[in-house]
Scaffold this motif. Structure first.
Motif, PDB file in Angstrom:
ATOM      1  N   ILE A 278       0.838  -1.202   0.000  1.00 61.22           N
ATOM      2  CA  ILE A 278       0.000   0.000   0.000  1.00 61.22           C
ATOM      3  C   ILE A 278       0.873   1.252   0.000  1.00 61.22           C
ATOM      4  CG2 ILE A 278      -1.643   1.331   1.383  1.00 61.22           C
ATOM      5  CD1 ILE A 278      -2.891  -1.379   2.183  1.00 61.22           C
ATOM      6  N   ILE A 279       1.947   1.242   0.774  1.00 60.16           N
ATOM      7  CA  ILE A 279       2.851   2.398   0.810  1.00 60.16           C
ATOM      8  C   ILE A 279       3.500   2.625  -0.552  1.00 60.16           C
ATOM      9  CG2 ILE A 279       5.040   3.230   1.772  1.00 60.16           C
ATOM     10  CD1 ILE A 279       4.140   1.959   4.435  1.00 60.16           C
TER      11      ILE A 279
ATOM     12  N   ILE B 204       3.211   5.872  -3.010  1.00 62.19           N
ATOM     13  CA  ILE B 204       4.409   6.541  -3.529  1.00 62.19           C
ATOM     14  C   ILE B 204       4.358   6.605  -5.055  1.00 62.19           C
ATOM     15  CG2 ILE B 204       6.915   6.304  -3.816  1.00 62.19           C
ATOM     16  CD1 ILE B 204       6.963   5.200  -0.943  1.00 62.19           C
ATOM     17  N   GLY B 205       3.982   5.496  -5.693  1.00 62.10           N
ATOM     18  CA  GLY B 205       3.879   5.486  -7.153  1.00 62.10           C
ATOM     19  C   GLY B 205       2.792   6.416  -7.666  1.00 62.10           C
TER      20      GLY B 205
ATOM     21  N   VAL C 144       2.943  13.955  -9.792  1.00 59.89           N
ATOM     22  CA  VAL C 144       4.006  14.941  -9.984  1.00 59.89           C
ATOM     23  C   VAL C 144       4.472  14.951 -11.439  1.00 59.89           C
ATOM     24  CG1 VAL C 144       6.405  15.486  -9.369  1.00 59.89           C
ATOM     25  CG2 VAL C 144       4.753  14.924  -7.591  1.00 59.89           C
ATOM     26  N   LEU C 145       4.665  13.769 -12.019  1.00 58.85           N
ATOM     27  CA  LEU C 145       5.078  13.701 -13.420  1.00 58.85           C
ATOM     28  C   LEU C 145       4.001  14.239 -14.349  1.00 58.85           C
ATOM     29  CD1 LEU C 145       6.967  10.313 -13.736  1.00 58.85           C
ATOM     30  CD2 LEU C 145       7.869  12.587 -14.105  1.00 58.85           C
ATOM     31  N   SER C 146       2.751  13.973 -14.050  1.00 61.39           N
ATOM     32  CA  SER C 146       1.661  14.474 -14.896  1.00 61.39           C
ATOM     33  C   SER C 146       1.586  15.988 -14.869  1.00 61.39           C
ATOM     34  CB  SER C 146       0.323  13.893 -14.440  1.00 61.39           C
ATOM     35  OG  SER C 146       0.282  12.516 -14.698  1.00 61.39           O
ATOM     36  N   LEU C 147       1.909  16.573 -13.748  1.00 62.89           N
ATOM     37  CA  LEU C 147       1.907  18.033 -13.656  1.00 62.89           C
ATOM     38  C   LEU C 147       3.142  18.652 -14.301  1.00 62.89           C
ATOM     39  CD1 LEU C 147       0.620  18.504 -10.007  1.00 62.89           C
ATOM     40  CD2 LEU C 147      -0.648  18.874 -12.124  1.00 62.89           C
TER      41      LEU C 147
ATOM     42  N   LEU D  97       0.644  10.675 -19.308  1.00 66.00           N
ATOM     43  CA  LEU D  97       1.210   9.342 -19.123  1.00 66.00           C
ATOM     44  C   LEU D  97       0.130   8.416 -18.576  1.00 66.00           C
ATOM     45  CD1 LEU D  97       4.618  10.075 -17.384  1.00 66.00           C
ATOM     46  CD2 LEU D  97       4.276   9.176 -19.664  1.00 66.00           C
ATOM     47  N   PRO D  98       0.138   7.149 -18.972  1.00 66.44           N
ATOM     48  CA  PRO D  98      -0.824   6.219 -18.384  1.00 66.44           C
ATOM     49  C   PRO D  98      -0.513   5.969 -16.912  1.00 66.44           C
ATOM     50  CG  PRO D  98       0.590   5.094 -19.960  1.00 66.44           C
ATOM     51  CD  PRO D  98       0.935   6.533 -20.019  1.00 66.44           C
ATOM     52  N   PHE D  99      -1.550   5.745 -16.130  1.00 64.73           N
ATOM     53  CA  PHE D  99      -1.422   5.551 -14.686  1.00 64.73           C
ATOM     54  C   PHE D  99      -0.552   4.341 -14.356  1.00 64.73           C
ATOM     55  CE2 PHE D  99      -3.300   4.191 -10.548  1.00 64.73           C
ATOM     56  CZ  PHE D  99      -2.966   5.320  -9.822  1.00 64.73           C
ATOM     57  N   GLY D 100      -0.728   3.258 -15.090  1.00 67.02           N
ATOM     58  CA  GLY D 100       0.025   2.033 -14.833  1.00 67.02           C
ATOM     59  C   GLY D 100       1.484   2.117 -15.218  1.00 67.02           C
ATOM     60  N   PHE D 101       1.860   3.130 -15.964  1.00 67.38           N
ATOM     61  CA  PHE D 101       3.245   3.301 -16.403  1.00 67.38           C
ATOM     62  C   PHE D 101       4.175   3.526 -15.215  1.00 67.38           C
ATOM     63  CE2 PHE D 101       6.700   5.976 -18.115  1.00 67.38           C
ATOM     64  CZ  PHE D 101       7.198   5.105 -19.063  1.00 67.38           C
ATOM     65  N   ILE D 102       3.685   4.176 -14.185  1.00 66.20           N
ATOM     66  CA  ILE D 102       4.481   4.449 -12.993  1.00 66.20           C
ATOM     67  C   ILE D 102       4.108   3.498 -11.854  1.00 66.20           C
ATOM     68  CG2 ILE D 102       5.043   6.216 -11.271  1.00 66.20           C
ATOM     69  CD1 ILE D 102       6.044   6.915 -14.040  1.00 66.20           C
ATOM     70  N   ILE D 103       2.822   3.232 -11.678  1.00 68.75           N
ATOM     71  CA  ILE D 103       2.336   2.483 -10.524  1.00 68.75           C
ATOM     72  C   ILE D 103       2.821   1.033 -10.522  1.00 68.75           C
ATOM     73  CG2 ILE D 103       0.249   1.595  -9.424  1.00 68.75           C
ATOM     74  CD1 ILE D 103       0.685   4.516  -8.997  1.00 68.75           C
ATOM     75  N   GLU D 104       2.657   0.332 -11.621  1.00 72.47           N
ATOM     76  CA  GLU D 104       2.983  -1.098 -11.647  1.00 72.47           C
ATOM     77  C   GLU D 104       4.457  -1.383 -11.385  1.00 72.47           C
ATOM     78  OE1 GLU D 104       1.256  -2.460 -15.283  1.00 72.47           O
ATOM     79  OE2 GLU D 104      -0.766  -2.020 -14.571  1.00 72.47           O
ATOM     80  N   PRO D 105       5.389  -0.688 -12.047  1.00 73.99           N
ATOM     81  CA  PRO D 105       6.800  -0.952 -11.704  1.00 73.99           C
ATOM     82  C   PRO D 105       7.157  -0.545 -10.278  1.00 73.99           C
ATOM     83  CG  PRO D 105       6.644   0.173 -13.811  1.00 73.99           C
ATOM     84  CD  PRO D 105       5.279   0.171 -13.220  1.00 73.99           C
ATOM     85  N   ALA D 106       6.561   0.546  -9.793  1.00 72.44           N
ATOM     86  CA  ALA D 106       6.868   0.990  -8.419  1.00 72.44           C
ATOM     87  C   ALA D 106       6.361  -0.023  -7.407  1.00 72.44           C
ATOM     88  CB  ALA D 106       6.257   2.362  -8.163  1.00 72.44           C
ATOM     89  N   ALA D 107       5.117  -0.463  -7.559  1.00 75.46           N
ATOM     90  CA  ALA D 107       4.536  -1.397  -6.586  1.00 75.46           C
ATOM     91  C   ALA D 107       5.246  -2.745  -6.613  1.00 75.46           C
ATOM     92  CB  ALA D 107       3.044  -1.564  -6.854  1.00 75.46           C
TER      93      ALA D 107
END
Length: 80
Positions: A37-38, A42-43, A49-52, A58-68
């Motif tokens: 969850i943490i 973070i992802g 931040v990257l979207s801003l 960018l697609p949401f899963g582009f950052i979330i999946e590798p980070a998690a």
């Protein structure tokens, strides 16, 4: 600006957290669910931040999946 939210971005966290919860109950801990969850938060924060910061979406899963997966796997590897 428009953002991509594919179906996998909704299904992936649920499946990952379900796996972590099941793994933790078999081990008698709640450590991996909390770490998962943490890393998801973070992802998601990094994605915001990257979207801003960049002009294109960018697609949401582009950052979330590798980070998690990556951060949780690194924690598990360090813990052995």
């Amino acid at each position: 600006k428009c953002s991509w939210l594919p179906l996998t971005a909704i299904i992936f966290p649920g499946m990952l957290f379900s796996y972590f919860r099941r793994f933790d109950t078999s081990r008698g801990t709640k450590l991996y669910l909390i770490i998962g969850i943490i890393t998801f938060v973070i992802g998601a924060s990094a994605w915001v931040v990257l979207s801003l910061a960049i002009p294109f979406a960018l697609p949401f899963g582009f950052i979330i999946e590798p980070a998690a997966c990556g951060l949780t796997s690194a924690f598990a590897y360090k813990r052995k």
